[in-house]
Scaffold this motif. Structure first.
Motif, mmCIF file in Angstrom:
data_model
loop_
_atom_site.group_PDB
_atom_site.id
_atom_site.type_symbol
_atom_site.label_atom_id
_atom_site.label_comp_id
_atom_site.label_asym_id
_atom_site.label_seq_id
_atom_site.Cartn_x
_atom_site.Cartn_y
_atom_site.Cartn_z
ATOM 1 N N VAL A 124 4.587 -1.633 -0.747
ATOM 2 C CA VAL A 124 4.491 -0.588 0.272
ATOM 3 C C VAL A 124 5.908 -0.236 0.734
ATOM 4 C CG1 VAL A 124 3.568 0.058 2.526
ATOM 5 C CG2 VAL A 124 2.232 -1.429 1.011
ATOM 6 N N ASP A 125 6.342 0.988 0.442
ATOM 7 C CA ASP A 125 7.718 1.399 0.755
ATOM 8 C C ASP A 125 8.725 0.380 0.230
ATOM 9 O OD1 ASP A 125 7.227 3.862 1.888
ATOM 10 O OD2 ASP A 125 7.155 3.126 3.949
ATOM 11 N N GLY A 126 8.451 -0.151 -0.955
ATOM 12 C CA GLY A 126 9.373 -1.072 -1.600
ATOM 13 C C GLY A 126 9.212 -2.523 -1.235
ATOM 14 N N THR A 127 8.335 -2.835 -0.275
ATOM 15 C CA THR A 127 8.141 -4.213 0.170
ATOM 16 C C THR A 127 6.980 -4.862 -0.561
ATOM 17 O OG1 THR A 127 8.883 -3.533 2.384
ATOM 18 C CG2 THR A 127 7.830 -5.685 2.190
ATOM 19 N N SER A 128 7.219 -6.019 -1.174
ATOM 20 C CA SER A 128 6.163 -6.767 -1.851
ATOM 21 C C SER A 128 5.278 -7.432 -0.804
ATOM 22 C CB SER A 128 6.785 -7.837 -2.763
ATOM 23 O OG SER A 128 5.779 -8.690 -3.300
ATOM 24 N N LEU A 129 3.983 -7.076 -0.800
ATOM 25 C CA LEU A 129 3.062 -7.581 0.209
ATOM 26 C C LEU A 129 1.772 -8.071 -0.433
ATOM 27 C CD1 LEU A 129 3.567 -4.737 2.830
ATOM 28 C CD2 LEU A 129 4.495 -7.058 2.947
ATOM 29 N N THR A 130 1.074 -8.960 0.276
ATOM 30 C CA THR A 130 -0.192 -9.514 -0.195
ATOM 31 C C THR A 130 -1.354 -8.784 0.459
ATOM 32 O OG1 THR A 130 0.778 -11.701 -0.520
ATOM 33 C CG2 THR A 130 -1.614 -11.593 -0.351
ATOM 34 N N VAL A 131 -2.309 -8.367 -0.361
ATOM 35 C CA VAL A 131 -3.524 -7.711 0.136
ATOM 36 C C VAL A 131 -4.470 -8.779 0.665
ATOM 37 C CG1 VAL A 131 -5.520 -6.308 -0.487
ATOM 38 C CG2 VAL A 131 -3.278 -5.822 -1.513
ATOM 39 N N VAL A 134 14.903 3.638 5.840
ATOM 40 C CA VAL A 134 14.354 3.317 4.524
ATOM 41 C C VAL A 134 14.672 1.875 4.155
ATOM 42 C CG1 VAL A 134 14.327 5.651 3.568
ATOM 43 C CG2 VAL A 134 16.437 4.329 3.483
ATOM 44 N N ASN A 135 13.731 1.238 3.437
ATOM 45 C CA ASN A 135 13.946 -0.102 2.897
ATOM 46 C C ASN A 135 14.843 -0.021 1.666
ATOM 47 O OD1 ASN A 135 12.255 -1.544 4.715
ATOM 48 N ND2 ASN A 135 10.453 -0.875 3.574
ATOM 49 N N LEU A 136 15.763 -0.970 1.518
ATOM 50 C CA LEU A 136 16.687 -0.960 0.398
ATOM 51 C C LEU A 136 16.661 -2.291 -0.359
ATOM 52 C CD1 LEU A 136 19.822 0.656 2.107
ATOM 53 C CD2 LEU A 136 17.985 1.817 0.855
ATOM 54 N N GLU A 137 16.697 -2.189 -1.688
ATOM 55 C CA GLU A 137 16.817 -3.374 -2.544
ATOM 56 C C GLU A 137 17.559 -2.992 -3.815
ATOM 57 O OE1 GLU A 137 14.256 -6.618 -5.181
ATOM 58 O OE2 GLU A 137 13.194 -4.992 -4.159
ATOM 59 N N LYS A 138 18.606 -3.740 -4.134
ATOM 60 C CA LYS A 138 19.310 -3.524 -5.391
ATOM 61 C C LYS A 138 18.491 -4.097 -6.540
ATOM 62 C CE LYS A 138 23.019 -5.568 -3.792
ATOM 63 N NZ LYS A 138 24.401 -6.115 -3.648
ATOM 64 N N ALA A 139 18.723 -3.571 -7.744
ATOM 65 C CA ALA A 139 18.014 -4.080 -8.920
ATOM 66 C C ALA A 139 18.289 -5.574 -9.088
ATOM 67 C CB ALA A 139 18.447 -3.313 -10.171
ATOM 68 N N THR A 161 14.791 2.618 -2.968
ATOM 69 C CA THR A 161 14.904 3.232 -1.650
ATOM 70 C C THR A 161 13.499 3.583 -1.179
ATOM 71 O OG1 THR A 161 17.043 4.150 -2.348
ATOM 72 C CG2 THR A 161 16.020 5.087 -0.362
ATOM 73 N N ASN A 162 12.972 2.776 -0.252
ATOM 74 C CA ASN A 162 11.555 2.875 0.124
ATOM 75 C C ASN A 162 10.651 2.761 -1.092
ATOM 76 O OD1 ASN A 162 11.575 2.861 2.887
ATOM 77 N ND2 ASN A 162 10.651 4.881 3.124
ATOM 78 N N GLY A 163 11.063 1.897 -2.022
ATOM 79 C CA GLY A 163 10.248 1.640 -3.201
ATOM 80 C C GLY A 163 10.459 2.601 -4.340
ATOM 81 N N ILE A 164 11.377 3.545 -4.178
ATOM 82 C CA ILE A 164 11.640 4.542 -5.217
ATOM 83 C C ILE A 164 12.919 4.159 -5.939
ATOM 84 C CG2 ILE A 164 12.020 6.989 -5.695
ATOM 85 C CD1 ILE A 164 10.784 7.458 -2.830
ATOM 86 N N CYS A 165 12.840 3.950 -7.228
ATOM 87 C CA CYS A 165 14.012 3.588 -8.012
ATOM 88 C C CYS A 165 14.930 4.803 -8.138
ATOM 89 C CB CYS A 165 13.587 3.104 -9.393
ATOM 90 S SG CYS A 165 14.967 2.660 -10.465
ATOM 91 N N VAL A 182 8.282 -5.396 -9.611
ATOM 92 C CA VAL A 182 8.252 -4.048 -9.035
ATOM 93 C C VAL A 182 9.141 -3.146 -9.882
ATOM 94 C CG1 VAL A 182 8.780 -2.653 -7.004
ATOM 95 C CG2 VAL A 182 7.865 -4.970 -6.720
ATOM 96 N N SER A 183 8.598 -2.019 -10.336
ATOM 97 C CA SER A 183 9.353 -1.126 -11.219
ATOM 98 C C SER A 183 10.125 -0.054 -10.459
ATOM 99 C CB SER A 183 8.415 -0.449 -12.219
ATOM 100 O OG SER A 183 7.574 0.484 -11.561
ATOM 101 N N GLY A 184 9.700 0.231 -9.233
ATOM 102 C CA GLY A 184 10.314 1.321 -8.488
ATOM 103 C C GLY A 184 9.750 2.677 -8.856
ATOM 104 N N HIS A 185 8.648 2.691 -9.584
ATOM 105 C CA HIS A 185 7.968 3.932 -9.963
ATOM 106 C C HIS A 185 6.716 4.068 -9.098
ATOM 107 C CE1 HIS A 185 9.914 3.171 -14.131
ATOM 108 N NE2 HIS A 185 10.781 3.638 -13.247
ATOM 109 N N VAL A 186 6.792 4.896 -8.092
ATOM 110 C CA VAL A 186 5.716 5.029 -7.107
ATOM 111 C C VAL A 186 4.481 5.652 -7.745
ATOM 112 C CG1 VAL A 186 5.065 6.160 -4.946
ATOM 113 C CG2 VAL A 186 7.336 5.139 -5.190
ATOM 114 N N ASP A 187 3.320 5.030 -7.503
ATOM 115 C CA ASP A 187 2.060 5.517 -8.065
ATOM 116 C C ASP A 187 1.391 6.564 -7.189
ATOM 117 O OD1 ASP A 187 1.733 3.836 -10.501
ATOM 118 O OD2 ASP A 187 1.792 2.214 -9.033
ATOM 119 N N GLY A 188 1.654 6.511 -5.901
ATOM 120 C CA GLY A 188 1.017 7.469 -4.998
ATOM 121 C C GLY A 188 1.364 7.166 -3.557
#
Length: 221
Positions: A141-148, A82-87, A44-48, A99-105
């Motif tokens: 970013v908020d659960g979305t896989s993005l390229t820097v 919020v962005n949503l993704e099931k495991a 949920t927004n990148g938070i497991c 993506v682990s769903g464990h937000v670093d900051g």
């Protein structure tokens, strides 16, 4: 484990603070909950988050004080998208990155620029995370896989194509907004390996596993 490919956009229905943190209820939008059961994980927004209650159109989860401290949940309110993704499943197409769903900051959006049919976002992050962000590497970013696309000191640039804008909450972003960040898992493991080459990582862990044991057993060379 998740892939960072957003399946649906939901909304926060309620956040109720309690002694251990908070109980949140999320309206699942177009996310199919028919195969979800209690105890399953939904990013949920990148938070497991672990599902503790659900119906056909929403789910509830407990959020710890640690999660409230490390993520943007303290800034969310009823109605927040919020962005949503099931495991992921073993058969899931791996369209993003691990993506682990464990937000670093938390990061802060400092600039938004339109370039052709895409939109560029500059995001500032804490000094303790900047070493994990590399040009053409991955970040969540908020659960979305993005390229820097580029890095400048403690800021990085994203170029978001229309499809990603349409399928996620990115279209709601504004300058000054805070977002959840999870750095690439591989970058963290590489850092640990390099650290162990310089430091004494040979001592046994609480489980009795040591570098010497792994070496003798043929797991590492």
């Amino acid at each position: 484990m998740f892939t960072g490919i957003i399946e649906a956009v939901g909304k926060v229905k309620s956040i109720k603070l309690n002694a251990s943190g908070a109980r949140v209820m999320i309206a699942s939008g177009n996310l199919d909950l028919s195969d979800v059961k209690l105890g399953d994980s939904i990013a949920t927004n990148g938070i497991c988050l672990t599902v503790v209650d659900l119906d056909d159109a929403s789910y509830s989860a407990d959020v710890s004080k640690e999660t409230l401290t490390r993520t943007g949940f303290t800034n969310y309110a009823s109605g927040t998208k919020v962005n949503l993704e099931k495991a992921m499943l073993p058969t899931t197409r791996f369209g993003g990155h691990m993506v682990s769903g464990h937000v670093d900051g938390i990061g802060k959006i400092t600039a938004i620029n339109t370039v052709g049919n895409s939109i560029e976002y500059w995001i500032e992050l804490a000094d303790n995370l900047k070493q994990y962000v590399a040009e053409k590497g991955s970040i969540t970013v908020d659960g979305t896989s993005l390229t820097v696309n580029s890095v400048d000191e403690n800021k990085f640039r994203l170029t978001i194509v229309p499809h990603t804008t349409e399928q996620t909450i990115i279209s709601t972003y504004k300058v000054g907004q805070l977002v959840n960040l999870e750095v690439d898992l591989i970058a963290r493991y590489i850092e640990r390996l390099l650290f162990c080459r310089e430091q004494d990582c040979n001592q046994a862990t609480s489980s009795g596993i040591s570098k010497e044991l792994l070496l003798n057993s043929g797991f590492i060379k």
